[in-house]
Design an enzyme around this catalytic site. Structure first.
Site, PDB file in Angstrom:
ATOM      1  NE  ARG A   1      39.812  20.079   0.283  1.00  0.00           N
ATOM      2  CZ  ARG A   1      38.604  20.296   0.826  1.00  0.00           C
ATOM      3  NH1 ARG A   1      38.510  20.653   2.102  1.00  0.00           N
ATOM      4  NH2 ARG A   1      37.515  20.179   0.102  1.00  0.00           N
TER       5      ARG A   1
ATOM      6  CG  ASP B   1      32.238  19.088   0.224  1.00  0.00           C
ATOM      7  OD1 ASP B   1      31.511  18.854   1.219  1.00  0.00           O
ATOM      8  OD2 ASP B   1      33.210  19.865   0.278  1.00  0.00           O
TER       9      ASP B   1
END
Length: 527
Positions: free
Chosen positions: A161, A441
């Site tokens: 990603r 996150d």
């Protein structure tokens, strides 16, 4: 391999990364920058224009101009065999230990993350590229604290990603412009690994974050076509899964798939970012409100509608629908608490697989076997693309329905506490932070910030009747900092970045305008 004009990319203070930043790799980044960066900036301006309309009271809708795409019969290009069974995916940053452990975890897929779980220090990013390069060639090893780490014979399939379109890379410039974080992360990974992956009968498999409009999917498709042509590899060598983590993307699922139809393998439900986007886009609407984040679950009507629509549209277009994240970490020395946490994960995964999802995410290797067991018991086939969910008719109203719930002092405290803790970790260079038995996150800090801003802006009252105000927040911040010091320890608290994290986080929740992303401002304080 195609050649382009002489590179004009300038590198800041990173001579130690010459294995990654080769002259040929910089030439490729230069070509990507000159061809695609101006369009990226234009797409970001289109986001601002759209946000202005939402702030005036407009709401997302299914676009009239693309109705024919939604209503006509077509399918995406076939999915490679390696991506047909994705029942459990593990995610995490690109540090060396994580890469080895995740690939060895028993999951079908490892999503190596340069985005939300990676603090984008240049050291982290460049070491991450080296780690993935070594992992693909099966040469990655690590000696740490007396332990040796190396890859098993059978490992997860690697997906990567890159950073979202809004993020730039200040350590790499061309003509005094920062390069795009998206193009740097994608470009270096593709450049160093596409030919090696081809030798292994694999492709370049990606996750694309933060897409808000099908035009952004078209931009990525053009990037892919250019990169494949540059290396003279076939169209479809790249296969991407798009994270549906913005409210606007929910209204353009068919269109996003259509723009990427030669390069797409699936869509994924990014939960926290989706709620953050929901707040960001609709924040100025009259009567708009969101309760404590713990009360906004996948069973909330607007979240359930979004998840079900992803399944329906993906399977109609012959791609996979991947479910959301289980952020829990196994709780040591507390069997009862661990059992309760795991039961929540099990229930969440059972709901996903029974709804028709083809796979799910976990953040810790300790959850792989639990999620795998749930999907194995409920999904005997490689995926569930045969489950079409044609009985569903998800409406605009369902996708926008306000969640019910309360706003509590505990919810305020949790957002402040975790928001500051996470931001401090990020500033120190750690983007995947283990906090209170959850792997957090950047999305956690974003939703925490957005909720606190919204509640203050709307001058809401808590379930106790107390008014949310700046004075109230200031009081809670001081009290939570005492708890944070106790949680991390006095030495860690006073040697860390807590003063800066508190200042940044406080400024963002008190700002007149809601910041697009807290990482944009915080990026100024890391190297």
């Amino acid at each position: 391999m195609e050649t382009t004009e002489k590179t004009t990319v300038e590198v800041q203070n990173v001579a130690q990364h010459q294995n990654i930043l080769t002259p040929e790799a910089l030439t490729f980044l230069n070509a990507l920058h000159h061809k695609f960066n101006s369009k990226r900036i234009a797409l970001l301006k289109e986001r601002d224009i759209q946000q202005d309309l939402f702030d005036q009271g407009f709401a997302p809708k299914f676009p009239i101009e693309t109705e024919s795409i939604r209503n006509s019969v077509w399918s995406a290009a076939p999915i490679p065999e390696k991506l047909l069974d994705r029942r459990v995916e593990i995610t995490g940053p690109v540090d060396r230990k994580m890469v080895i452990n995740a690939l060895n975890s028993g999951a079908k897929i490892f999503m190596a993350d340069f985005e939300d779980s990676c603090s984008p220090t240049f050291e982290n990013l460049m070491e991450g590229q080296q780690n993935l390069k070594d992992a693909i060639r099966k040469t990655i090893t690590l000696e740490q604290n007396g332990k040796s780490y190396q890859l098993n014979d059978d490992v997860a399939t690697l997906l990567v990603r890159p950073r979202g379109l809004h993020l730039e890379e200040k350590n790499l410039t061309a003509n005094d412009e920062n390069l795009s974080g998206s193009l740097v992360d994608f470009g270096l990974y593709f450049f160093h690994n596409v030919l090696e992956l081809q030798k292994q009968s694999l492709g370049v498999y990606l996750y694309l974050p933060k897409i808000e409009h099908s035009n952004e999917a078209r931009w990525w498709n053009e990037v892919f076509e250019f990169a494949q042509n540059y290396f003279k590899v076939p169209v479809g060598t790249i296969k991407a899964t798009v994270l549906i983590e913005t409210i606007t993307a929910s209204f353009q699922l068919d269109e996003i798939i259509y723009e990427l139809k030669n390069h797409i393998a699936g869509l994924n439900c990014g939960r926290w970012d989706y709620i953050f986007s929901y707040i960001k886009k609709l924040k100025n609407h009259p009567n708009f409100m969101v309760p404590d984040r713990d009360q906004v679950t996948m069973t909330s009507p607007f979240m359930s509608a979004y998840s079900l629509r992803v399944i329906q549209v993906c399977h109609r277009r012959s791609i996979l629908a991947i479910g959301g994240m289980a952020a829990q970490i196994p709780i040591k020395n507390d069997e009862e608490a661990n059992t309760i946490a795991f039961e929540k994960v099990k229930a969440d995964k059972e709901r996903e697989v029974k709804n028709g999802h083809d796979g799910t995410w976990v953040a810790h290797p300790g959850l792989v076997s639990l999620a795998m067991k749930v999907f194995n018991e409920n999904m005997p086939t490689k995926n569930q693309m045969h489950i079409k969910r044609n009985e569903l008719n998800i409406t605009e109203e369902q996708l926008l329905e306000l969640p019910k719930g309360t706003i509590t002092e505990n919810g305020v405290r949790k957002n402040i506490n975790v928001g500051i803790l996470y931001l401090e970790s990020w500033l120190k260079g750690v983007g995947a932070a283990a906090l209170y038995n959850l792997m957090e996150d950047a999305a956690t800090a974003e939703i925490s910030k957005a909720q606190l801003w919204l509640w203050l802006k709307k001058e809401v009252k808590l379930d106790t009747g107390e008014l949310v105000s700046k004075t109230f927040y200031d009081k809670i911040i001081k009290e939570e900092l005492v708890k944070i010091e106790d949680y991390v320890g006095k030495e860690r608290f006073h040697s860390g970045q807590f003063e800066l994290a508190t200042k940044l986080f406080s400024t963002m929740i008190f700002n007149e305008k809601l910041d697009d992303f807290l990482t944009l401002e915080a990026y100024n304080f890391i190297k």
